[in-house]
Design a protein around this motif. Structure first.
Motif, mmCIF file in Angstrom:
data_model
loop_
_atom_site.group_PDB
_atom_site.id
_atom_site.type_symbol
_atom_site.label_atom_id
_atom_site.label_comp_id
_atom_site.label_asym_id
_atom_site.label_seq_id
_atom_site.Cartn_x
_atom_site.Cartn_y
_atom_site.Cartn_z
ATOM 1 N N ASP A 146 -65.531 35.334 -72.632
ATOM 2 C CA ASP A 146 -64.128 34.884 -72.620
ATOM 3 C C ASP A 146 -64.028 33.360 -72.610
ATOM 4 O O ASP A 146 -63.114 32.782 -73.204
ATOM 5 C CB ASP A 146 -63.420 35.447 -71.367
ATOM 6 C CG ASP A 146 -63.023 36.913 -71.554
ATOM 7 O OD1 ASP A 146 -62.697 37.575 -70.544
ATOM 8 O OD2 ASP A 146 -63.077 37.376 -72.715
ATOM 9 N N SER A 147 -65.001 32.723 -71.960
ATOM 10 C CA SER A 147 -64.959 31.248 -71.837
ATOM 11 C C SER A 147 -65.089 30.562 -73.193
ATOM 12 O O SER A 147 -64.755 29.382 -73.329
ATOM 13 C CB SER A 147 -66.097 30.788 -70.922
ATOM 14 O OG SER A 147 -67.344 31.207 -71.473
ATOM 15 N N LEU A 148 -65.538 31.295 -74.218
ATOM 16 C CA LEU A 148 -65.605 30.690 -75.556
ATOM 17 C C LEU A 148 -64.346 31.007 -76.370
ATOM 18 O O LEU A 148 -64.240 30.634 -77.536
ATOM 19 C CB LEU A 148 -66.877 31.119 -76.295
ATOM 20 C CG LEU A 148 -68.084 30.204 -76.029
ATOM 21 C CD1 LEU A 148 -68.539 30.261 -74.580
ATOM 22 C CD2 LEU A 148 -69.228 30.506 -76.951
ATOM 23 N N GLU A 149 -63.402 31.681 -75.720
ATOM 24 C CA GLU A 149 -62.022 31.803 -76.221
ATOM 25 C C GLU A 149 -61.931 32.294 -77.674
ATOM 26 O O GLU A 149 -61.042 31.896 -78.417
ATOM 27 C CB GLU A 149 -61.316 30.452 -76.115
ATOM 28 C CG GLU A 149 -61.330 29.831 -74.729
ATOM 29 C CD GLU A 149 -60.892 28.365 -74.759
ATOM 30 O OE1 GLU A 149 -60.163 27.958 -73.844
ATOM 31 O OE2 GLU A 149 -61.261 27.653 -75.724
ATOM 32 N N GLY A 167 -52.074 35.617 -76.102
ATOM 33 C CA GLY A 167 -52.675 35.434 -74.773
ATOM 34 C C GLY A 167 -53.956 36.232 -74.556
ATOM 35 O O GLY A 167 -54.547 36.197 -73.491
ATOM 36 N N LYS A 168 -54.383 36.955 -75.583
ATOM 37 C CA LYS A 168 -55.593 37.781 -75.444
ATOM 38 C C LYS A 168 -56.753 37.128 -76.208
ATOM 39 O O LYS A 168 -56.580 36.702 -77.350
ATOM 40 C CB LYS A 168 -55.349 39.181 -76.028
ATOM 41 C CG LYS A 168 -54.180 39.929 -75.393
ATOM 42 C CD LYS A 168 -54.700 40.980 -74.451
ATOM 43 C CE LYS A 168 -53.650 41.604 -73.531
ATOM 44 N NZ LYS A 168 -52.399 42.017 -74.143
ATOM 45 N N VAL A 169 -57.922 37.090 -75.571
ATOM 46 C CA VAL A 169 -59.107 36.538 -76.245
ATOM 47 C C VAL A 169 -59.676 37.592 -77.199
ATOM 48 O O VAL A 169 -59.913 38.730 -76.800
ATOM 49 C CB VAL A 169 -60.204 36.140 -75.237
ATOM 50 C CG1 VAL A 169 -61.455 35.664 -75.960
ATOM 51 C CG2 VAL A 169 -59.695 35.052 -74.294
ATOM 52 N N TYR A 170 -59.838 37.210 -78.450
ATOM 53 C CA TYR A 170 -60.513 38.083 -79.434
ATOM 54 C C TYR A 170 -61.967 37.628 -79.460
ATOM 55 O O TYR A 170 -62.307 36.651 -80.117
ATOM 56 C CB TYR A 170 -59.829 37.958 -80.802
ATOM 57 C CG TYR A 170 -58.541 38.751 -80.889
ATOM 58 C CD1 TYR A 170 -58.357 39.724 -81.881
ATOM 59 C CD2 TYR A 170 -57.511 38.562 -79.975
ATOM 60 C CE1 TYR A 170 -57.181 40.468 -81.959
ATOM 61 C CE2 TYR A 170 -56.343 39.310 -80.039
ATOM 62 C CZ TYR A 170 -56.182 40.258 -81.032
ATOM 63 O OH TYR A 170 -55.016 41.004 -81.093
ATOM 64 N N ASN A 171 -62.837 38.339 -78.713
ATOM 65 C CA ASN A 171 -64.178 37.822 -78.416
ATOM 66 C C ASN A 171 -65.137 37.810 -79.601
ATOM 67 O O ASN A 171 -66.090 37.034 -79.633
ATOM 68 C CB ASN A 171 -64.797 38.640 -77.271
ATOM 69 C CG ASN A 171 -63.928 38.612 -76.037
ATOM 70 O OD1 ASN A 171 -62.843 39.214 -76.035
ATOM 71 N ND2 ASN A 171 -64.362 37.918 -75.012
ATOM 72 N N GLY A 172 -64.902 38.712 -80.583
ATOM 73 C CA GLY A 172 -65.760 38.670 -81.771
ATOM 74 C C GLY A 172 -67.234 38.886 -81.450
ATOM 75 O O GLY A 172 -68.100 38.156 -81.912
ATOM 76 N N ALA A 173 -67.527 39.919 -80.635
ATOM 77 C CA ALA A 173 -68.926 40.222 -80.308
ATOM 78 C C ALA A 173 -69.645 40.753 -81.548
ATOM 79 O O ALA A 173 -70.706 40.255 -81.927
ATOM 80 C CB ALA A 173 -68.981 41.252 -79.176
ATOM 81 N N ASP A 174 -69.063 41.744 -82.184
ATOM 82 C CA ASP A 174 -69.665 42.270 -83.415
ATOM 83 C C ASP A 174 -69.408 41.305 -84.565
ATOM 84 O O ASP A 174 -70.299 41.043 -85.376
ATOM 85 C CB ASP A 174 -69.082 43.652 -83.738
ATOM 86 C CG ASP A 174 -69.801 44.323 -84.913
ATOM 87 O OD1 ASP A 174 -69.128 44.925 -85.776
ATOM 88 O OD2 ASP A 174 -71.055 44.227 -84.970
ATOM 89 N N ASP A 175 -68.213 40.710 -84.575
ATOM 90 C CA ASP A 175 -67.786 39.845 -85.693
ATOM 91 C C ASP A 175 -67.721 38.369 -85.288
ATOM 92 O O ASP A 175 -66.662 37.879 -84.867
ATOM 93 C CB ASP A 175 -66.400 40.342 -86.163
ATOM 94 C CG ASP A 175 -65.971 39.635 -87.456
ATOM 95 O OD1 ASP A 175 -64.822 39.834 -87.865
ATOM 96 O OD2 ASP A 175 -66.785 38.868 -88.021
ATOM 97 N N ASP A 176 -68.637 37.616 -85.371
ATOM 98 C CA ASP A 176 -69.954 37.896 -85.918
ATOM 99 C C ASP A 176 -71.029 37.349 -84.988
ATOM 100 O O ASP A 176 -72.073 36.848 -85.422
ATOM 101 C CB ASP A 176 -70.083 37.294 -87.325
ATOM 102 C CG ASP A 176 -71.390 37.735 -88.003
ATOM 103 O OD1 ASP A 176 -71.875 36.962 -88.845
ATOM 104 O OD2 ASP A 176 -71.915 38.810 -87.643
ATOM 105 N N ALA A 177 -70.759 37.477 -83.651
ATOM 106 C CA ALA A 177 -71.799 37.020 -82.706
ATOM 107 C C ALA A 177 -73.067 37.839 -82.929
ATOM 108 O O ALA A 177 -74.181 37.339 -82.777
ATOM 109 C CB ALA A 177 -71.296 37.185 -81.269
ATOM 110 N N SER A 178 -72.879 39.103 -83.378
ATOM 111 C CA SER A 178 -74.061 39.957 -83.615
ATOM 112 C C SER A 178 -74.909 39.409 -84.760
ATOM 113 O O SER A 178 -76.140 39.421 -84.699
ATOM 114 C CB SER A 178 -73.627 41.398 -83.918
ATOM 115 O OG SER A 178 -72.952 41.486 -85.174
#
Ligand SMILES: [Zn+2]
Length: 344
Positions: free
Chosen positions: A83-86, A164-175
């Motif tokens: 979340d801290s990377l917003e 106001g919601k963080v779109y973390n993008g774990a799959d897109d594209d941190a993976s």
């Protein structure tokens, strides 16, 4: 005489004694094993689990096939998707943190900058805006025996905060980023035939802006580039399906990719690259599209859309870790086959 110094065999002759001896030896071995590797018992068990998932039991630093740490891959994704990377929207504090983290990772892996620095600056105009903004691609390299280059890419930006919601993008594209860092770690230790260039693109979500800028200002002569291997969303699949798209346009790669020994439980599929498929044709749907437009061959690895796509639920807790680690292994093996068999 203290009992302690008498050997077990003297006291308990025969098979029972031997079994006891084996049990004692094993438990002693396992009690001390973690300390041999400078870890506690918990992380040993964790590594055993991850090693068994990645199909190479009891090898912690290197397997015959891959040389990277499953733990590190997951840590990279978790860090970028925090979340801290917003949600890593370009030109926001969270995005700057992502960039700093990746620069440190590029350095710690030992990647070389192509020029004087890893950063390739460019300017782009975001979607729904008319104001040009700065963008930064991160480019690192592992020289090979050949000058010919394979460009391995993913994007580190995402869509930021919405309502106001963080779109973390774990799959897109941190993976995808976690995967290219793992491949860089592997090939840093297992020197490639070809020169490998690793690029973390910026502003992909703003219309492939980073890859457009990269292809328009290639850091090496275009003739040296053999192909682009792009990774975008490789960690969530209910069906355990990883797609390799692009063999329709570049059929010579198909027989090579079919040689890949895919880890058990993962299905490697070919497709999503035919014009008649309409929206299901992924040829222009991520950064490999910029290469394709410049007539540079590509292979794109990705998964089919899932309920978390571009949702606030695309978080680290929702990625399929076992599938993801197998996907990284599959992609690493695919690059290894291409590296070995493409002309130098
Ligand atoms: Zn993406």
């Amino acid at each position: 005489m203290s009992l302690r110094s008498v050997s077990v065999l003297e006291v308990f002759p025969g098979r029972r004694a031997k079994n006891r001896l084996a049990v004692t030896a094993a438990s002693t071995y396992f009690r001390f094993l973690p300390y041999l590797f400078g870890m506690n018992r918990y992380s040993l068990l964790q590594r055993l689990f991850l090693a068994s998932v990645s199909g190479c039991l009891l090898s912690f630093s290197s397997c015959a096939q891959q040389v990277y740490e499953p733990n590190q891959i997951l840590k990279d994704v978790e860090t970028l998707a925090a979340d801290s990377l917003e949600g890593r929207l370009p030109n926001t504090p969270g995005h700057a943190k992502a960039q700093q983290y990746l620069l440190q990772r590029f350095q710690s892996i030992g990647l070389q900058p192509v020029g004087v620095q890893f950063q390739q600056q460019f300017t782009f105009t975001p979607r729904n805006s008319t104001t040009p903004q700065p963008g930064v691609n991160l480019v690192g390299m592992i020289p090979g025996k050949s000058e010919k280059v394979i460009v391995i890419t993913a994007h580190y930006d995402h869509v930021g905060i919405r309502n106001g919601k963080v779109y973390n993008g774990a799959d897109d594209d941190a993976s995808g980023i976690g995967a290219i860092l793992a491949l860089a770690t592997h090939f840093q230790k297992q020197k490639p035939q070809h020169t490998l260039m690793f690029v973390a693109f910026d502003a992909e979500e703003q219309g492939l802006q980073g890859s457009k800028a990269f292809v328009a200002n290639l850091p090496v002569a275009k003739e040296r580039i053999l192909l682009n291997v792009n990774l975008d969303m490789v960690s969530i699949s209910e069906k355990n399906e990883l797609y390799a798209a692009g063999t329709y346009h570049n059929p010579t790669f198909l027989p090579l990719l079919q040689q890949v020994k895919v880890p058990q439980g993962l299905n490697l599929r070919f497709g999503h690259d035919r014009p008649e498929q309409g929206h299901d044709d992924w040829t222009m749907q991520s950064d490999h599209g910029s290469f394709h437009r410049a007539k540079i061959p590509f292979i794109y690895f990705g998964v089919e859309d899932h309920p978390h796509y571009h949702q606030e639920t695309d978080e680290f807790r929702n990625i399929h870790q076992s599938f993801y680690l197998k996907a990284v292994e599959t992609i690493q093996k695919a690059v290894q086959v291409l590296d070995k068999q493409l002309p130098a």
